[in-house]
Enzyme design. Structure first.
Site, PDB file in Angstrom:
ATOM      1  N   LYS A  19       0.842  -1.217   0.000  1.00 30.31           N
ATOM      2  CA  LYS A  19       0.000   0.000   0.000  1.00 30.31           C
ATOM      3  C   LYS A  19       0.865   1.251   0.000  1.00 30.31           C
ATOM      4  O   LYS A  19       0.523   2.249  -0.632  1.00 30.31           O
ATOM      5  CB  LYS A  19      -0.889   0.038   1.260  1.00 30.31           C
ATOM      6  CG  LYS A  19      -2.064  -0.917   1.220  1.00 30.31           C
ATOM      7  CD  LYS A  19      -3.062  -0.580   2.302  1.00 30.31           C
ATOM      8  CE  LYS A  19      -2.514  -0.711   3.698  1.00 30.31           C
ATOM      9  NZ  LYS A  19      -2.391  -2.060   4.232  1.00 30.31           N
ATOM     10  N   ASP A 150      -9.676  -6.551   9.810  1.00 31.52           N
ATOM     11  CA  ASP A 150      -8.995  -6.574  11.111  1.00 31.52           C
ATOM     12  C   ASP A 150      -9.850  -5.796  12.101  1.00 31.52           C
ATOM     13  O   ASP A 150     -10.351  -4.707  11.763  1.00 31.52           O
ATOM     14  CB  ASP A 150      -7.633  -5.848  11.046  1.00 31.52           C
ATOM     15  CG  ASP A 150      -6.656  -6.490  10.080  1.00 31.52           C
ATOM     16  OD1 ASP A 150      -6.940  -7.608   9.623  1.00 31.52           O
ATOM     17  OD2 ASP A 150      -5.627  -5.849   9.784  1.00 31.52           O
ATOM     18  N   CYS A 384      25.667   6.084  12.977  1.00 28.58           N
ATOM     19  CA  CYS A 384      25.174   6.092  14.357  1.00 28.58           C
ATOM     20  C   CYS A 384      25.958   5.086  15.208  1.00 28.58           C
ATOM     21  O   CYS A 384      27.125   5.340  15.498  1.00 28.58           O
ATOM     22  CB  CYS A 384      23.668   5.888  14.386  1.00 28.58           C
ATOM     23  SG  CYS A 384      22.944   6.704  15.823  1.00 28.58           S
ATOM     24  N   HIS A 510      21.704  10.070  10.848  1.00 28.22           N
ATOM     25  CA  HIS A 510      21.226   9.062   9.883  1.00 28.22           C
ATOM     26  C   HIS A 510      21.056   9.688   8.492  1.00 28.22           C
ATOM     27  O   HIS A 510      19.953  10.107   8.144  1.00 28.22           O
ATOM     28  CB  HIS A 510      19.891   8.483  10.347  1.00 28.22           C
ATOM     29  CG  HIS A 510      20.020   7.629  11.546  1.00 28.22           C
ATOM     30  ND1 HIS A 510      20.141   6.261  11.481  1.00 28.22           N
ATOM     31  CD2 HIS A 510      20.076   7.944  12.863  1.00 28.22           C
ATOM     32  CE1 HIS A 510      20.266   5.771  12.698  1.00 28.22           C
ATOM     33  NE2 HIS A 510      20.225   6.769  13.556  1.00 28.22           N
ATOM     34  N   GLU A 512      20.881   8.285   5.695  1.00 25.74           N
ATOM     35  CA  GLU A 512      20.013   7.485   4.822  1.00 25.74           C
ATOM     36  C   GLU A 512      18.583   8.006   4.804  1.00 25.74           C
ATOM     37  O   GLU A 512      17.849   7.800   3.837  1.00 25.74           O
ATOM     38  CB  GLU A 512      20.059   6.008   5.244  1.00 25.74           C
ATOM     39  CG  GLU A 512      19.366   5.645   6.563  1.00 25.74           C
ATOM     40  CD  GLU A 512      20.199   5.871   7.824  1.00 25.74           C
ATOM     41  OE1 GLU A 512      21.202   6.609   7.741  1.00 25.74           O
ATOM     42  OE2 GLU A 512      19.842   5.323   8.888  1.00 25.74           O
TER      43      GLU A 512
HETATM   44  N1  GLN Z   1      22.550   2.811  20.509  1.00 30.24           N
HETATM   45  C1  GLN Z   1      23.225   4.020  20.119  1.00 30.24           C
HETATM   46  C2  GLN Z   1      22.689   5.230  20.853  1.00 30.24           C
HETATM   47  O1  GLN Z   1      21.605   5.210  21.369  1.00 30.24           O
HETATM   48  C3  GLN Z   1      23.142   4.216  18.616  1.00 30.24           C
HETATM   49  C4  GLN Z   1      21.752   4.426  18.111  1.00 30.24           C
HETATM   50  C5  GLN Z   1      21.606   4.225  16.634  1.00 30.24           C
HETATM   51  O2  GLN Z   1      22.434   3.597  16.000  1.00 30.24           O
HETATM   52  N2  GLN Z   1      20.516   4.725  16.082  1.00 30.24           N
HETATM   53  O3  GLN Z   1      23.355   6.229  20.896  1.00 30.24           O
END
Ligand code: GLN
Length: 539
Positions: A19, A150, A384, A510, A512
């Site tokens: 979806k 559901d 991260c 992040h 990405e």
């Molecule tokens: N566990 C790590 C933190 O909390 C990295 C978190 C992650 O990779 N998103 O800082």
């Protein structure tokens, strides 16, 4: 166009029909005709948001600029439309109930019995209309999570029924995504499950306007006619959604089936005759005709479920196309990596990405992998937790801080090179309490990261509790691991890179989450380029 028009996408027969991709593809087609479009998802589970869900249960948790922890389908919406989403784009049953119960405690319904209808359905509708009221959009596409039938999705379907009644058919339309299974033994496509699922929808008072039919085989005319007749839809509103090689083909396939035209005709909206999909087609051309090919290792904890790293996988698709390169991902479970096995696992790869994650499991394997790629000058990208591991590895093996670690993994470590952020120390509640959303980062001029971005002030999204411990900054920098990206307000280290290495970058954020078809992420583009170069040198 004046007021926003609402398109609902429901699902029938089974889950996982796509979806999200159908919604994003329709959104793309309408956007390519010049309309402003946004897509929201209503999820019928009780969690306030998916931030507290294990990726094995629900795939990646997608974070928006405003720091909302959301369903991974929002990632598809952003990747297809290239327009940021926000908390308003993802609402769960938990959030709806939480709002209603909070209002009840505040006395908002004083004297009344608070009920699913009208109070829960009204709160669903209030959230539905929020994006429309901003005046920013011509079309709001709303994906209703789960499948029709559901128990959990009932209040949402009832809200859809009411919205159609409130706004009328020109302003609210329902697309039902369904499955037409092919029975090999009988050599037949079967329409019965779809008929049943439409009947179920009808029993809630909702007649779908358009059927989008997932199928492995092309739908012959007689099957389309049968579906039209038994599901009360026009023949031209039976849309085939045949399995595609890539999700990025789906807008083109939906265009061929004229899904966008049907929507516009039913909602009585005038539009130019063709959507402008030139850029999209250019991307597809590059994606399907690569000149280069590299294999990148993705080291993580949740590798048996690729959905856990959805945005990373897609960012490689975008960056690969940009480089005219097919990127093959080799999934490596960090728990499989040991000192003795690392070479055989990593050998032959043209780059390694160490993925985000939580908790101690597999951690030492990640560190072994990083040691290998650092010493052997294999391109490395740490995201991260991946970045945090690169700092730990460097502290242990280059600076000589034996057993250096993160307090997340080893609370009593002598050298906490990664430590809990000050602001996190008093927080005990789990949901929505990490460092979340977009923050500014200043990059050092001349660094590899700044060169990749082509600028020195960037905004990237975060989701973590731990950070680079600045008490070790000097020691680590002296030894060669440079902090080249800093948050100008908090002084937190956001990017590290190695000087004496062709491409070794770790980012606390992040990247990405910001990669889209139209805007591949510069770090992924640069990393893939480095992997191509590495392949060239090694061969
Ligand atoms: N566990 C790590 C933190 O909390 C990295 C978190 C992650 O990779 N998103 O800082």
């Amino acid at each position: 166009m004046s007021a926003a028009k609402y398109i609902f996408v429901t699902g029938g027969v089974t889950s996982s029909l796509g979806k999200g991709i159908i919604s994003a593809s329709l959104g793309k087609l309408l956007q390519a005709r010049g309309f402003n479009v946004t897509i929201q998802k209503f999820d019928p589970y009780i969690n306030i948001d998916p931030g507290t869900l294990n990726p094995y249960e629900h795939g990646e948790c997608y974070v928006t600029n405003d720091g909302a922890e959301t369903d991974l389908d929002l990632g598809h919406y952003e990747r297809f439309l290239n327009v940021p989403t926000s908390q308003a784009n993802n609402v769960t049953t938990g959030r709806i109930y939480n709002n209603v119960i909070t209002k009840e405690r505040q006395g908002e319904y004083l004297g009344k019995t608070v009920q699913v209808i009208p109070h829960i359905t009204d709160e669903i509708k209030r959230n539905l209309y929020l994006l429309g009221e901003s005046g920013n959009y011509d079309f709001i596409i709303t994906e209703i999570g789960g499948s029709v039938g559901d128990i959990e999705s009932l209040p949402f379907i009832e809200a859809v029924r009411q919205v159609r009644w409130d706004l009328g058919p020109n302003n609210a339309l329902v697309i039902h995504l369904t499955l037409i299974p092919y029975l090999k033994a009988a050599k037949e496509l079967k329409t019965k499950p779809t008929q049943h699922s439409v009947k179920e929808l009808l029993s809630y008072g909702v007649q779908p306007d358009i059927l989008v039919c997932r199928t492995e085989m092309s739908l012959p005319l007689d099957i389309r006619k049968k579906l039209a007749l038994f599901c009360n839809v026009h023949l031209n509103s039976v849309i085939e959604a045949i399995d595609a090689d890539t999700i990025y083909d789906v807008p083109i396939l939906m265009r061929k089936e004229k899904l966008d035209e049907r929507v516009l005709a039913k909602m009585k909206v005038q539009s130019k005759t063709e959507p402008d999909l030139e850029q999209w087609k250019d991307f597809l051309g590059k994606l399907k005709n690569p000149i280069e090919e590299v294999t990148i290792g993705l080291v993580g904890k949740y590798v048996t479920l690729p959905d856990a790293y959805k945005s990373i996988v897609e960012a490689f698709v975008h960056a690969g196309a940009q480089n005219d390169c097919r990127v093959n991902l080799k999934w490596i479970s960090s728990e499989d990596i040991q000192k003795e096995s690392v070479e055989s696992i990593v050998k032959g790869l043209h780059g390694v990405l160490v993925a985000p994650g939580f908790g101690e499991r597999g951690m030492e394997g990640k560190i072994e992998a990083i040691k290998f790629v650092r010493e052997n000058k294999v391109p490395f990208f740490g995201i991260c937790l991946g970045m945090q591991c690169s700092v730990i590895e460097f502290a242990r093996h280059v600076v000589g801080l034996d057993h250096a670690s993160s307090t997340e993994l080893s609370p009593k470590t002598k050298y906490p090179v990664i430590d809990l952020m000050e602001a996190q120390k008093k927080i005990t509640a789990k949901g929505g309490t990490m460092r979340l959303g977009a923050y500014t980062c200043k990059l050092k001029k001349g660094s590899k990261a700044a060169n990749a971005y082509g600028e020195t002030t960037i905004q990237e999204r975060h989701r973590h509790r731990y950070e680079f411990n600045n008490a070790y900054l000097e020691k680590l920098e002296e030894a060669g691991l440079k902090a080249v990206g800093i948050n100008p307000e908090s002084n937190l280290v956001e990017v590290v890179e190695l000087k004496e290495h062709p491409w070794f970058i770790g980012v606390q954020y992040h990247p990405e989450l910001r990669s889209t078809v139209m805007n591949p992420h510069p770090l992924f583009v640069s990393f893939v380029k480095a992997c191509i170069n590495f392949k060239g040198i090694r061969n």
